[in-house]
Design an enzyme around this catalytic site. Structure first.
Site, PDB file in Angstrom:
ATOM      1  N   HIS A  54      13.673  -7.981  -0.122  1.00  0.00           N
ATOM      2  CA  HIS A  54      12.331  -8.559  -0.087  1.00  0.00           C
ATOM      3  C   HIS A  54      11.878  -9.012  -1.467  1.00  0.00           C
ATOM      4  O   HIS A  54      11.186 -10.023  -1.602  1.00  0.00           O
ATOM      5  CB  HIS A  54      11.347  -7.525   0.465  1.00  0.00           C
ATOM      6  CG  HIS A  54       9.962  -8.048   0.679  1.00  0.00           C
ATOM      7  ND1 HIS A  54       9.641  -8.866   1.737  1.00  0.00           N
ATOM      8  CD2 HIS A  54       8.823  -7.884  -0.035  1.00  0.00           C
ATOM      9  CE1 HIS A  54       8.355  -9.182   1.665  1.00  0.00           C
ATOM     10  NE2 HIS A  54       7.833  -8.597   0.603  1.00  0.00           N
ATOM     11  N   HIS A 100       4.516 -11.296   6.264  1.00  0.00           N
ATOM     12  CA  HIS A 100       4.147  -9.886   6.383  1.00  0.00           C
ATOM     13  C   HIS A 100       4.568  -9.430   7.777  1.00  0.00           C
ATOM     14  O   HIS A 100       3.781  -8.901   8.560  1.00  0.00           O
ATOM     15  CB  HIS A 100       2.646  -9.684   6.143  1.00  0.00           C
ATOM     16  CG  HIS A 100       2.354  -8.594   5.165  1.00  0.00           C
ATOM     17  ND1 HIS A 100       1.377  -7.660   5.324  1.00  0.00           N
ATOM     18  CD2 HIS A 100       2.950  -8.269   3.988  1.00  0.00           C
ATOM     19  CE1 HIS A 100       1.355  -6.822   4.301  1.00  0.00           C
ATOM     20  NE2 HIS A 100       2.300  -7.180   3.479  1.00  0.00           N
ATOM     21  N   ARG A 121      -4.313 -13.428  -3.341  1.00  0.00           N
ATOM     22  CA  ARG A 121      -4.203 -12.954  -4.727  1.00  0.00           C
ATOM     23  C   ARG A 121      -3.128 -13.727  -5.496  1.00  0.00           C
ATOM     24  O   ARG A 121      -3.283 -14.003  -6.684  1.00  0.00           O
ATOM     25  CB  ARG A 121      -3.915 -11.446  -4.765  1.00  0.00           C
ATOM     26  CG  ARG A 121      -5.106 -10.606  -4.360  1.00  0.00           C
ATOM     27  CD  ARG A 121      -4.908  -9.142  -4.715  1.00  0.00           C
ATOM     28  NE  ARG A 121      -3.754  -8.551  -4.066  1.00  0.00           N
ATOM     29  CZ  ARG A 121      -3.738  -8.110  -2.808  1.00  0.00           C
ATOM     30  NH1 ARG A 121      -4.823  -8.225  -2.052  1.00  0.00           N
ATOM     31  NH2 ARG A 121      -2.648  -7.566  -2.305  1.00  0.00           N
ATOM     32  N   GLN A 256      -0.006  -1.271   4.214  1.00  0.00           N
ATOM     33  CA  GLN A 256      -1.182  -1.153   3.367  1.00  0.00           C
ATOM     34  C   GLN A 256      -2.467  -1.342   4.175  1.00  0.00           C
ATOM     35  O   GLN A 256      -2.455  -1.870   5.282  1.00  0.00           O
ATOM     36  CB  GLN A 256      -1.124  -2.216   2.259  1.00  0.00           C
ATOM     37  CG  GLN A 256       0.191  -2.269   1.524  1.00  0.00           C
ATOM     38  CD  GLN A 256       1.160  -3.284   2.103  1.00  0.00           C
ATOM     39  OE1 GLN A 256       1.240  -3.477   3.304  1.00  0.00           O
ATOM     40  NE2 GLN A 256       1.904  -3.932   1.227  1.00  0.00           N
ATOM     41  N   GLY A 552       7.653 -20.141  -2.300  1.00  0.00           N
ATOM     42  CA  GLY A 552       8.080 -19.729  -0.973  1.00  0.00           C
ATOM     43  C   GLY A 552       8.453 -18.270  -0.906  1.00  0.00           C
ATOM     44  O   GLY A 552       8.221 -17.484  -1.832  1.00  0.00           O
TER      45      GLY A 552
END
Length: 761
Positions: A54, A100, A121, A256, A552
């Site tokens: 990741h 995600h 962010r 999260q 990306g």
């Protein structure tokens, strides 16, 4: 001082602990060689997250090198938090798309919400003010007998809506597909676009200068700003680098929890600080948290950083250095400020009610050093963490299924009977992949900030104005994963071509692209074979459209015991529209306008929605991409819109020509009187083939000759189909009427299909 301290608590770790951290024994040996010793537990965790697929792209880096990443508009390509393109007039756009997927499959609301928060962010970290969010979502089949998937669908949509609406950034465009391929591996991709100054001179008080994620200047201070650190999200990056299973679904601590209200004030505080000129560098604490942000900033600058973990704001008691360095708690940033400006910076954040704590400084050397309770708990070369993960060339083998599905003789299937045409149109309009997503985008506040010129559902791309400028921008995300499954190279190229076509249908020229490459386990040769060919198709299309890919994300291991997802290479494309270009949508504009198809229909049904619905087959060769024809069509559309010849434009894609016509009618509330010539085509192909490089356009009768001349100039076919008529939606083929439906019936099927599936009514 850290120089007087020594590293402590190094140890030889067992095979089991190494494996639990997602590392191989060879990788562990490599870590020992880099450090010259066994690691500490904190270092082991840091390497494990940053060397995960990741974060490191250790299996996809060779493929990403195929992409064009520079061009006339590019100010910042891959390698930063987000890419940047210059759009003239002193302004630039920063944008990126990310996945995600794994968190959303476990906890759909928070997984999707924090996906949106993270990508926002990434954009304001570059100094850009976010102006739009887009999404690209994939689910398994929904319906009254699919309660789990209904739950995931509703949770993801609510999470995107909740975060975007609360932070005040409009979600303006996107796409949603449903397939059993995603039955255990849903995909949640989020894209954000922001506006920033392209140079030093301010254009509007809303926009500040570009900031990059660097940690330069000896003695400059490292500030921790934003929310407290908790134990949520620990090992989120490694969690996203394994296949979904019952074990991973139990890892809710890897998901999260977001707070959009805190992110809103964090955004404003960061942008205010940037305008003071005190900021040297800034980075989001995203995947891998404090580890990734500090090591990446130090690596970019060739600097060292000393971190004092005792100073990290914590919301839970007795947190260890391991937990603090790996936590992925949301709404946190690392900011490097010029030495001597710390008080000014802290005052800004305090005024916004946020933490701003000095937790470290830039030092000589190239190491990231973590100190806790007077001991060095981690000390490693920053580059070894951020950039020197091992890179693997995976084995490849052509998937066994390809020949089987590609060689199916679709032409031997019975043609659609004329008496079936009405029912087939209504059934296709009710298919979730085609039906309106109004029940989704109405949950989004797509008008917040009052920049949205063309709202979701009205056209093939969203259009926004930019405050402080006469410019308009267009945004879209696109991918037909079934095409990529049936022909990976063609599917990759088709995703890019459709995104560009969608921009052309609103009069926009592409200036930059971002991609989210969602694949299965790359360690399986058949999967990697498909991945390479998808990427080659994207690269060739990007070059054909002279559009750089500036940012990306790669999401792998989207696979479970039930099998892999279809290769899903989502393309996010951004374009600019000349201020003088008329506003145009997919909606028929006025009664009496003439309707034309631009481009030719081929006698091919491979990979179509019709073939799946009518024959329950996902086989054949999907529509072939002809990049030359795509360019010709798009130049025709752009010139026709800019000259005011076209009154509407809608690309022909999922469901084919008849679906495109019905959508334009339903969206506008106007009917149509259509007269088609079969021209040697099967009836099902004439109506529902998904041949690429086509669009449906309308013109006023007095501009029909101008349209034909423009088509001849660009070498594209222009076929008259009929006219816009107030009343029913009617279709004749070879002078025989086969469809005569009230517009209200079409609209009911189109708008209410997904709500009915979810409600079971």
């Amino acid at each position: 001082m850290a120089e007087n301290l020594t590293i402590t608590d190094t140890q030889a770790f067992s095979k089991e602990i190494i494996q639990r951290h997602g590392l191989t024994e060879d990788e562990y040996s490599r870590i020992k060689k880099i450090l010259g010793r066994h690691p500490t537990i904190t270092e082991l965790g840091m390497y494990s997250v940053l060397w995960s697929e990741h974060c490191s792209y250790k299996r996809s880096k060779p493929l990403l090198k195929m992409f064009p990443t520079s061009g006339q508009y590019v100010l910042q390509g891959p390698g930063e938090n987000a890419g940047i393109v210059d759009i003239g007039g002193g302004l630039a756009l920063s944008f990126k798309i990310e996945s995600h997927n794994h968190p959303s499959a476990v906890e759909p609301y928070q997984g999707a919400a924090t996906g949106v928060g993270g990508i926002i962010r990434d954009v304001f970290t570059m100094g850009a003010r976010p102006v739009a969010v887009l999404d690209s979502l994939r689910f398994g089949s929904i319906g009254p007998d699919r309660p789990r998937m209904n739950y995931l669908f509703n949770g993801v949509v609510a999470g995107i809506a909740g975060y975007g609406n609360c932070i005040g950034i409009p979600t303006v465009a996107g796409e949603i597909y449903f397939s059993d391929s995603y039955g255990t591996n849903i995909l949640v991709n989020a894209m954000c676009v922001g506006v920033v100054q392209s140079g030093d001179e301010p254009v509007d008080k809303l926009y500040g200068p570009i900031v990059r994620g660097k940690a330069a200047g000896l003695g400059n201070k490292v500030l921790y700003v934003g929310a407290d650190t908790g134990r949520d999200g620990i090992h989120g990056a490694t969690f996203a680098s394994v296949e979904i299973s019952k074990t991973t679904e139990e890892k809710r601590s890897s998901v999260q929890v977001g707070d959009p209200f805190k992110e809103k004030i964090l955004l404003e505080a960061c942008l205010e600080l940037i305008k003071t000129g005190a900021v040297i560098g800034m980075q989001d604490m995203g995947a891998a948290g404090l580890t990734s942000s500090t090591s990446e900033m130090a690596s970019r600058s060739g600097s060292g950083i000393d971190l004092y973990l005792d100073k990290v704001p914590q919301r839970e008691k007795n947190m260890t250095p391991y937990e603090m360095m790996l936590s992925e708690s949301q709404e946190r940033m690392v900011v490097i400020v010029e030495k001597g400006t710390e008080q000014e910076a802290c005052a800004i954040f305090n005024r916004w009610g946020l933490h701003a704590v000095e937790i470290g400084e830039i030092v000589e050397g190239d190491k990231l050093r973590c100190i806790f309770q007077g001991k060095i708990v981690a000390e490693a070369p920053a580059r070894s963490l951020a950039d020197d993960a091992p890179v693997y060339e995976c084995e490849e083998a052509e998937p066994y299924y390809l020949k089987q599905v590609q060689e199916v003789k679709i032409e031997t299937l019975p043609d659609l009977a004329k008496a079936e045409a009405e029912n087939m149109l209504l059934r296709l309009l009710s298919e979730p992949n085609i039906a309106s997503k109004r029940c989704v985008y109405e949950q989004y506040d797509y008008m917040v900030q009052t920049n949205t010129v063309v709202a979701p559902g009205a056209a093939d791309a969203a259009v926004l104005r930019l405050k402080g400028s006469a410019k308009k921008i267009a945004l879209t995300t696109d991918c037909n994963a079934r095409y990529a499954y049936l022909d990976p190279y063609n599917g990759g190229a088709a995703a890019f071509a459709e995104a560009a076509r969608n921009l052309a249908c609103v009069g926009a020229r592409p200036v930059g692209a971002t991609d989210c490459l969602n694949f299965a386990n790359p360690e399986k040769p058949e999967n990697f074979w498909s991945m390479r060919r998808v990427c080659l198709g994207i690269a060739d299309a990007a070059r054909a459209f002279d559009t750089a890919i500036i940012s990306g994300n790669v999401s792998m291991y989207n696979e479970s015991a039930q099998g892999p997802i279809y290769p899903t290479p989502v393309i996010g494309l951004v374009g600019i529209i000349d201020p003088e270009t008329p506003r145009i949508t997919a909606q028929f504009r006025q009664e009496g306008d003439l309707i034309f198809q631009i481009g030719r229909t081929r006698n091919a049904l491979g990979g179509t929605e019709y073939l799946k619905l009518k024959h329950d087959l996902e086989v054949g060769l999907p529509p072939r991409v002809d990049l030359k024809k795509e360019k010709q069509l798009q130049e025709f559309l752009l010139e026709g819109i800019e000259q005011g010849i076209l009154n509407s434009a809608h690309d022909v894609s999922d469901g084919g020509l008849l679906i495109a016509l019905a959508e334009s009618a339903v969206l506008s509330g106007r009917g149509a009187e259509l007269n088609l010539s079969s021209g040697g085509l099967r009836l099902d192909a004439l109506l529902f083939a998904e041949t690429l490089a086509r669009a449906v356009v309308t013109v006023a009768p007095d501009k029909a000759k101008d349209l034909q001349k423009l088509a001849d100039n660009h070498g594209v076919a222009a076929q008259a189909l009929g006219a816009v008529r107030d009343g029913n939606f009617t279709l004749a083929v070879d002078a025989e009427k086969i469809i005569d439906l009230p517009l209200a019936e079409l609209a009911d099927k189109y708008y209410n299909a997904i709500p009915r599936l979810l409600s079971g009514k």
